[in-house]
Design a protein around this motif. Structure first.
Motif: not given
Length: 132
Positions: A7-8, A10-11, A49
């Motif tokens: 999650q981190t 993919s930003r 993402h």
């Protein structure tokens, strides 16, 4: 999948992938690249993402269902061939209305391919994403 690391990261990956895919798309009709490979790069970034966030996040991020991108891309690709028919040339003979600029109907065709590839990959992926 509920991975904090994915999650981190993919930003960061998503904007880099989209920017690079647009670069590859725009240089495609003069050098290696184009709509297909640019679309694959963008779809990979969007997939990274969307995987930890689920199908709902994918659709809300795109703001349209991925199948809509396929239809829009096919429409653009077909429209890119129409100017040649108006000039009594074979369909998809690309036209360059501005000789001093490297912009013509080839770019419209590549943009159509770009959207079709993104839509196809994300449609396939959306069936395997979890609901969150």
């Amino acid at each position: 999948m509920n991975s904090i690391i994915l999650q981190t990261t993919s930003r960061l990956i998503l904007p880099a992938a989209v920017i690079f895919s647009i670069y590859v798309l725009l240089r495609g009709h003069n050098e290696p690249g184009g709509g297909f490979i640019g679309g694959l790069i963008a779809a990979a970034g969007i997939a990274v993402h969307a995987i930890p966030r689920g199908r709902t996040s994918l659709v809300s991020m795109l703001r349209v269902w991925p199948k809509t991108l396929i239809g829009a891309g096919i429409l653009l690709a077909v429209l890119s061939g129409l100017p040649s028919l108006l000039l009594a040339e074979p369909f998809l003979t690309h036209q360059w209305p501005f000789p001093s600029l490297p912009v013509g109907t080839t770019l419209v065709f590549d943009l159509g391919v770009y959207l079709v590839v993104i839509g196809s990959v994300l449609t396939f992926l959306s069936y395997y994403l979890e609901e969150h």
